[in-house]
Enzyme design. Structure first.
Site, PDB file in Angstrom:
ATOM      1  N   LYS A  64       0.810  -1.233   0.000  1.00 18.41           N
ATOM      2  CA  LYS A  64       0.000   0.000   0.000  1.00 18.41           C
ATOM      3  C   LYS A  64       0.841   1.281   0.000  1.00 18.41           C
ATOM      4  O   LYS A  64       0.455   2.275  -0.598  1.00 18.41           O
ATOM      5  CB  LYS A  64      -0.926   0.026   1.218  1.00 18.41           C
ATOM      6  N   ASP A 101     -10.287   3.305   2.505  1.00 20.81           N
ATOM      7  CA  ASP A 101     -10.477   2.782   3.866  1.00 20.81           C
ATOM      8  C   ASP A 101     -11.248   3.756   4.755  1.00 20.81           C
ATOM      9  O   ASP A 101     -12.059   3.338   5.587  1.00 20.81           O
ATOM     10  CB  ASP A 101      -9.127   2.464   4.518  1.00 20.81           C
ATOM     11  N   GLY A 129      -1.233   1.634  13.626  1.00 21.78           N
ATOM     12  CA  GLY A 129      -0.815   1.006  12.366  1.00 21.78           C
ATOM     13  C   GLY A 129      -1.520   1.655  11.189  1.00 21.78           C
ATOM     14  O   GLY A 129      -2.101   2.738  11.309  1.00 21.78           O
ATOM     15  N   GLY A 130      -1.500   0.978  10.051  1.00 20.33           N
ATOM     16  CA  GLY A 130      -2.119   1.518   8.838  1.00 20.33           C
ATOM     17  C   GLY A 130      -3.610   1.775   9.009  1.00 20.33           C
ATOM     18  O   GLY A 130      -4.136   2.788   8.540  1.00 20.33           O
ATOM     19  N   ALA A 131      -4.278   0.877   9.692  1.00 21.52           N
ATOM     20  CA  ALA A 131      -5.723   1.028   9.868  1.00 21.52           C
ATOM     21  C   ALA A 131      -6.035   2.266  10.709  1.00 21.52           C
ATOM     22  O   ALA A 131      -7.011   2.977  10.458  1.00 21.52           O
ATOM     23  CB  ALA A 131      -6.304  -0.214  10.524  1.00 21.52           C
TER      24      ALA A 131
HETATM   25  P1  ATR Z   1      -2.149  -2.429  10.642  1.00 17.23           P
HETATM   26  O1  ATR Z   1      -1.212  -1.619   9.820  1.00 17.23           O
HETATM   27  O2  ATR Z   1      -2.924  -3.435   9.841  1.00 17.23           O
HETATM   28  O3  ATR Z   1      -3.036  -1.604  11.524  1.00 17.23           O
HETATM   29  P2  ATR Z   1       0.056  -3.114  12.418  1.00 17.23           P
HETATM   30  O4  ATR Z   1       0.887  -2.062  11.808  1.00 17.23           O
HETATM   31  O5  ATR Z   1       0.664  -4.440  12.641  1.00 17.23           O
HETATM   32  O6  ATR Z   1      -1.262  -3.376  11.569  1.00 17.23           O
HETATM   33  O7  ATR Z   1      -0.539  -2.549  13.762  1.00 17.23           O
HETATM   34  C1  ATR Z   1      -1.011  -3.359  14.745  1.00 17.23           C
HETATM   35  C2  ATR Z   1      -1.431  -2.491  15.926  1.00 17.23           C
HETATM   36  O8  ATR Z   1      -1.776  -3.355  17.012  1.00 17.23           O
HETATM   37  C3  ATR Z   1      -0.327  -1.578  16.434  1.00 17.23           C
HETATM   38  O9  ATR Z   1      -0.919  -0.394  16.927  1.00 17.23           O
HETATM   39  C4  ATR Z   1       0.281  -2.410  17.546  1.00 17.23           C
HETATM   40  O10 ATR Z   1       0.945  -1.659  18.537  1.00 17.23           O
HETATM   41  P3  ATR Z   1       2.533  -1.310  18.355  1.00 17.23           P
HETATM   42  O11 ATR Z   1       2.595  -0.137  17.422  1.00 17.23           O
HETATM   43  O12 ATR Z   1       2.977  -0.989  19.736  1.00 17.23           O
HETATM   44  O13 ATR Z   1       3.173  -2.551  17.786  1.00 17.23           O
HETATM   45  C5  ATR Z   1      -0.966  -3.028  18.132  1.00 17.23           C
HETATM   46  N1  ATR Z   1      -0.671  -4.232  18.923  1.00 17.23           N
HETATM   47  C6  ATR Z   1      -0.352  -5.455  18.450  1.00 17.23           C
HETATM   48  N2  ATR Z   1      -0.158  -6.312  19.478  1.00 17.23           N
HETATM   49  C7  ATR Z   1      -0.343  -5.609  20.620  1.00 17.23           C
HETATM   50  C8  ATR Z   1      -0.272  -5.923  22.025  1.00 17.23           C
HETATM   51  N3  ATR Z   1       0.027  -7.174  22.462  1.00 17.23           N
HETATM   52  N4  ATR Z   1      -0.528  -4.936  22.920  1.00 17.23           N
HETATM   53  C9  ATR Z   1      -0.838  -3.674  22.494  1.00 17.23           C
HETATM   54  N5  ATR Z   1      -0.907  -3.327  21.188  1.00 17.23           N
HETATM   55  C10 ATR Z   1      -0.673  -4.265  20.270  1.00 17.23           C
END
Ligand code: ATR
Length: 275
Positions: A64, A101, A129-131
């Protein structure tokens, strides 16, 4: 008429099933195909779309952000989100990139909770994250007066807030519970609560009763967050609709009909989800 979705891996994408349903429903003689494209070949594959006679394509993980750099024109929204998820081949063969989105997020809330408005009060967004970029952009554009953004990795939230601009304040992850006190909208964009991941722990006791709670996780549909919110009497909207609604503008651009999201479509797509 052919369109598709480029990703790596692409096997789990629900988009071919979703667009296939709409093509059949509208009696359109077209196809929407999964395109397994390695990141090293993404630019070439994207640039080949007009030569292959494609009307365009969706772009998904991990392409993306790259797509933004490779298309010929980028919508303002996609530029602000830093990502393109929909590419349209223009009549002159150029590639236009947009990001649907934010549209999908707002359309899903409108369909699931018609009385909800972004302008009713501050929003709390969890994740960066991206979302989360799409959700924050959507909420601000829809009139949310303020966003409280909280992410486990605070630096990521800060850089996202700076990129997007506007009234976004960053709340430390361990203080996320306190941010709920005057919220009108609560959105989980983290992967917490998804099948195979731990649930999101959040104390909802200070969240105003009228506040809408939504989760972009859709496996399971009723995440622990949504279950808890429902038990507290909050209106809730599940995350499947965002996926379905974000696909509509692309379908309209490629195949000439703006499709609807219906219960029958949800059931059909969910059938695939349990494979
Ligand atoms: P996307 O781009 O699809 O939103 P991503 O970049 O993998 O996916 O983002 C995942 C989100 O879930 C992030 O905000 C991540 O927090 P970090 O930026 O600290 O990694 C969050 N996340 C994933 N596992 C987590 C956990 N165990 N506790 C708190 N936040 C978590």
């Amino acid at each position: 008429m052919v369109a598709g979705v480029m990703g790596w891996p692409i096997g789990h994408s629900l988009s071919p099933r979703l667009h296939g349903y709409w093509l059949k429903h509208h009696g359109i003689d077209g196809a929407y195909v999964p395109l397994s494209v390695h990141p090293d070949h993404f630019r070439e594959a994207l640039k080949a779309l007009p030569k292959l006679g494609f009307r365009g394509a969706n772009v998904t993980v991990p392409h993306k952000e790259q797509a933004l750099a490779y298309v010929d024109r980028v919508s303002d929204e996609a530029r602000r989100m830093g990502a393109v998820n929909t590419v349209v081949v223009e009549p002159d063969g150029r590639l236009s990139g947009s990001n649907t989105d934010a549209f999908g997020f707002i359309a899903n809330l409108g369909a699931g909770c018609p009385q909800w408005t972004a302008s009713a009060g501050p929003a709390v967004v969890l994740g960066a994250g991206g979302a989360a970029r799409a959700v924050c952009t959507a909420l601000l554009d829809a009139g949310a007066p303020e966003i409280q953004l909280s992410n486990r990795t605070e630096a990521r939230a800060r850089s996202m807030a700076a990129d997007i601009g506007g009234p976004i304040s960053v709340v430390p992850w361990d203080q996320r519970h306190d941010a709920l006190a005057d919220a009108a909208t609560l959105v989980n964009t983290t992967t917490l609560g998804m099948v195979g991941n731990p649930p999101l722990t959040l104390d909802l006791s200070s969240l105003p009763r009228m506040a809408l709670v939504t989760d972009i996780v859709y496996r399971p549909l009723m995440t622990p967050l949504l279950q808890g919110a429902k038990a507290h009497g909050h209106p809730i909207v599940d995350g499947l609709g965002m996926l379905l609604h974000q696909a509509r503008p692309g379908f309209a651009a490629w195949f000439g009909v703006m499709p609807d999201v219906t219960e029958a479509l949800r059931d059909f797509v969910l059938g695939a989800g349990s494979d």
